[in-house]
Design an enzyme around this catalytic site. Structure first.
Site, PDB file in Angstrom:
ATOM      1  N   ALA A   1      -2.688  22.826  20.367  1.00  0.00           N
ATOM      2  CA  ALA A   1      -3.816  22.760  19.426  1.00  0.00           C
ATOM      3  C   ALA A   1      -3.611  21.690  18.359  1.00  0.00           C
ATOM      4  CB  ALA A   1      -4.014  24.126  18.767  1.00  0.00           C
ATOM      5  N   SER A   2      -2.373  21.217  18.220  1.00  0.00           N
ATOM      6  CA  SER A   2      -2.082  20.193  17.210  1.00  0.00           C
ATOM      7  C   SER A   2      -2.330  18.782  17.721  1.00  0.00           C
ATOM      8  CB  SER A   2      -0.612  20.328  16.785  1.00  0.00           C
ATOM      9  OG  SER A   2       0.199  20.406  17.945  1.00  0.00           O
ATOM     10  N   GLY A   3      -2.650  18.634  19.007  1.00  0.00           N
ATOM     11  CA  GLY A   3      -2.880  17.303  19.580  1.00  0.00           C
ATOM     12  C   GLY A   3      -4.333  16.886  19.449  1.00  0.00           C
TER      13      GLY A   3
ATOM     14  N   ILE B   1      -6.844  16.316  21.684  1.00  0.00           N
ATOM     15  CA  ILE B   1      -7.848  17.113  22.402  1.00  0.00           C
ATOM     16  C   ILE B   1      -7.831  18.548  21.884  1.00  0.00           C
ATOM     17  CG2 ILE B   1      -8.453  18.056  24.680  1.00  0.00           C
ATOM     18  CD1 ILE B   1      -7.483  15.379  25.897  1.00  0.00           C
ATOM     19  N   GLY B   2      -6.631  19.079  21.638  1.00  0.00           N
ATOM     20  CA  GLY B   2      -6.504  20.464  21.157  1.00  0.00           C
ATOM     21  C   GLY B   2      -7.235  20.695  19.841  1.00  0.00           C
TER      22      GLY B   2
ATOM     23  N   SER C   1      -6.127  16.601  34.614  1.00  0.00           N
ATOM     24  CA  SER C   1      -6.279  15.159  34.355  1.00  0.00           C
ATOM     25  C   SER C   1      -6.914  14.518  35.575  1.00  0.00           C
ATOM     26  CB  SER C   1      -4.895  14.540  34.141  1.00  0.00           C
ATOM     27  OG  SER C   1      -4.951  13.137  34.254  1.00  0.00           O
TER      28      SER C   1
ATOM     29  N   TYR D   1       3.857  13.737  36.607  1.00  0.00           N
ATOM     30  CA  TYR D   1       2.699  14.174  35.799  1.00  0.00           C
ATOM     31  C   TYR D   1       1.533  14.513  36.735  1.00  0.00           C
ATOM     32  CZ  TYR D   1      -1.089  13.791  32.273  1.00  0.00           C
ATOM     33  OH  TYR D   1      -2.182  14.016  31.458  1.00  0.00           O
TER      34      TYR D   1
HETATM   35  P1  NAP Z   1      -1.525  14.843  22.424  1.00  0.00           P
HETATM   36  O1  NAP Z   1      -2.405  14.441  21.310  1.00  0.00           O
HETATM   37  O2  NAP Z   1      -0.248  14.106  22.631  1.00  0.00           O
HETATM   38  O3  NAP Z   1      -1.224  16.409  22.288  1.00  0.00           O
HETATM   39  C1  NAP Z   1      -0.271  17.035  23.109  1.00  0.00           C
HETATM   40  C2  NAP Z   1      -0.114  18.479  22.692  1.00  0.00           C
HETATM   41  O4  NAP Z   1       0.921  19.075  23.513  1.00  0.00           O
HETATM   42  C3  NAP Z   1       0.338  18.631  21.233  1.00  0.00           C
HETATM   43  O5  NAP Z   1      -0.311  19.708  20.631  1.00  0.00           O
HETATM   44  C4  NAP Z   1       1.822  18.892  21.372  1.00  0.00           C
HETATM   45  O6  NAP Z   1       2.345  19.705  20.301  1.00  0.00           O
HETATM   46  C5  NAP Z   1       1.883  19.682  22.667  1.00  0.00           C
HETATM   47  N1  NAP Z   1       3.241  19.586  23.184  1.00  0.00           N
HETATM   48  C6  NAP Z   1       3.991  18.458  23.330  1.00  0.00           C
HETATM   49  N2  NAP Z   1       5.257  18.795  23.679  1.00  0.00           N
HETATM   50  C7  NAP Z   1       5.295  20.157  23.748  1.00  0.00           C
HETATM   51  C8  NAP Z   1       6.318  21.092  24.029  1.00  0.00           C
HETATM   52  N3  NAP Z   1       7.598  20.727  24.276  1.00  0.00           N
HETATM   53  N4  NAP Z   1       6.006  22.419  24.018  1.00  0.00           N
HETATM   54  C9  NAP Z   1       4.752  22.821  23.731  1.00  0.00           C
HETATM   55  N5  NAP Z   1       3.730  21.976  23.435  1.00  0.00           N
HETATM   56  C10 NAP Z   1       4.018  20.652  23.442  1.00  0.00           C
HETATM   57  O7  NAP Z   1      -2.263  14.723  23.819  1.00  0.00           O
HETATM   58  P2  NAP Z   1      -3.779  15.035  24.216  1.00  0.00           P
HETATM   59  O8  NAP Z   1      -4.361  13.763  24.676  1.00  0.00           O
HETATM   60  O9  NAP Z   1      -4.446  15.831  23.189  1.00  0.00           O
HETATM   61  O10 NAP Z   1      -3.519  15.919  25.529  1.00  0.00           O
HETATM   62  C11 NAP Z   1      -3.954  17.260  25.680  1.00  0.00           C
HETATM   63  C12 NAP Z   1      -3.979  17.588  27.164  1.00  0.00           C
HETATM   64  O11 NAP Z   1      -4.925  16.736  27.816  1.00  0.00           O
HETATM   65  C13 NAP Z   1      -2.648  17.370  27.870  1.00  0.00           C
HETATM   66  O12 NAP Z   1      -2.420  18.409  28.791  1.00  0.00           O
HETATM   67  C14 NAP Z   1      -2.862  16.056  28.603  1.00  0.00           C
HETATM   68  O13 NAP Z   1      -2.044  15.946  29.742  1.00  0.00           O
HETATM   69  C15 NAP Z   1      -4.326  16.158  28.951  1.00  0.00           C
HETATM   70  N6  NAP Z   1      -4.944  14.874  29.233  1.00  0.00           N
HETATM   71  C16 NAP Z   1      -4.992  13.901  28.279  1.00  0.00           C
HETATM   72  C17 NAP Z   1      -5.574  12.678  28.592  1.00  0.00           C
HETATM   73  C18 NAP Z   1      -5.652  11.555  27.600  1.00  0.00           C
HETATM   74  O14 NAP Z   1      -6.056  10.435  27.990  1.00  0.00           O
HETATM   75  N7  NAP Z   1      -5.319  11.749  26.331  1.00  0.00           N
HETATM   76  C19 NAP Z   1      -6.113  12.460  29.864  1.00  0.00           C
HETATM   77  C20 NAP Z   1      -6.050  13.473  30.797  1.00  0.00           C
HETATM   78  C21 NAP Z   1      -5.477  14.679  30.468  1.00  0.00           C
HETATM   79  P3  NAP Z   1       3.089  19.090  18.998  1.00  0.00           P
HETATM   80  O15 NAP Z   1       2.356  17.831  18.633  1.00  0.00           O
HETATM   81  O16 NAP Z   1       2.936  20.195  17.998  1.00  0.00           O
HETATM   82  O17 NAP Z   1       4.510  18.848  19.390  1.00  0.00           O
END
Ligand code: NAP
Length: 245
Positions: free
Chosen positions: A10-12, A14-15, A140, A153
């Protein structure tokens, strides 16, 4: 009665957008984070104030195999149940597969895939008990088509798709839907390592001509989490601006 939603990662980028969308719909929120505690706490404080909901943050590092169970226990003991589970936490790691570090491959599988299975297993009894539930897994486009230099991945994200389809069949009779959202290129810190030229190349291959935002993904999650999505289950829905077409 307010629905209770547990959102991992939730801190990321998309979250955070998913939390905001569900808060707008009046859900109480359990926000999971791993290292970004300040972001999660500030988000809880703002969403509680702006939407008159309860939002509480919970820390768990999914590379620790005991952390997922502990997270579920804390959320269930605080809220009593979870109606909506969004398995969104994830990490990316780019390398040629033959050069990939074994520990890193395991970490990618643990955080992107196995944590989602374990957490769902822990939360399911509370949904079955209520005869209502929404499980949304964030996969993804690479889970659908596969990406060079992101083999592990892609395997994890593809695993989420199989998990979604199989679980949808198993828990449909209990009033629970399970769906998968497959984002394309979304502008978050996950892609912070890409330079401007690489980003532009992706945008050039995206029919709608822009990068996605967390809100693009969150609006679909919000719909799938709602009452009106009752007849949609076992699906993989892309939010990729047409990249994968
Ligand atoms: P993001 O901003 O990097 O956020 C990633 C999230 O995962 C953060 O809340 C982070 O928590 C958490 N996380 C990282 N390491 C972790 C760990 N060891 N244990 C538990 N949680 C952990 O990425 P996002 O883009 O929002 O991605 C969210 C989802 O969308 C992911 O599953 C990603 O694979 C998927 N996705 C993203 C994209 C894209 O282009 N961005 C495309 C396709 C799919 P902390 O920050 O608190 O450590």
């Amino acid at each position: 009665m307010k629905k209770i939603a547990l959102i991992t990662g939730a801190s990321g980028g998309i979250g955070q957008a998913i939390c905001e969308a569900l808060a707008k719909d009046g859900c109480n929120l359990a926000l999971h984070y791993s290292s970004s505690g300040k972001i999660a706490e500030e988000l809880c404080e703002r969403l509680s104030r702006e939407y008159n909901i309860e939002a509480i943050s919970f820390k768990a590092d999914f590379s620790d195999e005991n952390a997922v169970k502990a997270l579920a226990e804390k959320v269930l003991s605080r809220f009593g149940r979870a109606d909506i589970l969004v398995n969104n936490a994830g990490i990316a790691y780019q390398t040629l597969f033959q050069l990939a570090d074994e520990r890193k491959i395991k970490e990618v599988l643990d955080i992107n895939l196995l944590s989602a299975l374990s957490l769902t297993k822990e939360i399911l009894p509370s949904m079955i008990n209520s005869k209502w539930g929404r499980i949304i897994n964030i996969s993804s486009m690479w889970g659908i088509s596969g990406a060079s230099c992101e083999v592990h991945y892609s395997a994890a994200k593809s695993g989420l798709i199989g998990f979604t389809k199989a679980l949808a069949k198993e828990v449909g009779p209990s009033g629970i839907t399970v769906n998968c959202v497959a984002p394309g290129f979304i502008d978050t810190k996950m892609n912070g390592n890409l330079d401007g030229e690489a980003v532009q190349e992706i945008i050039d291959c995206t029919p709608v001509g822009r990068a996605g935002t967390g809100e693009d993904v969150a609006e679909l999650v919000r719909f799938l989490a709602g009452e009106k999505a009752e007849f949609i289950t076992g699906q993989v829905i892309s939010v990729d601006g047409g990249y994968g077409v």
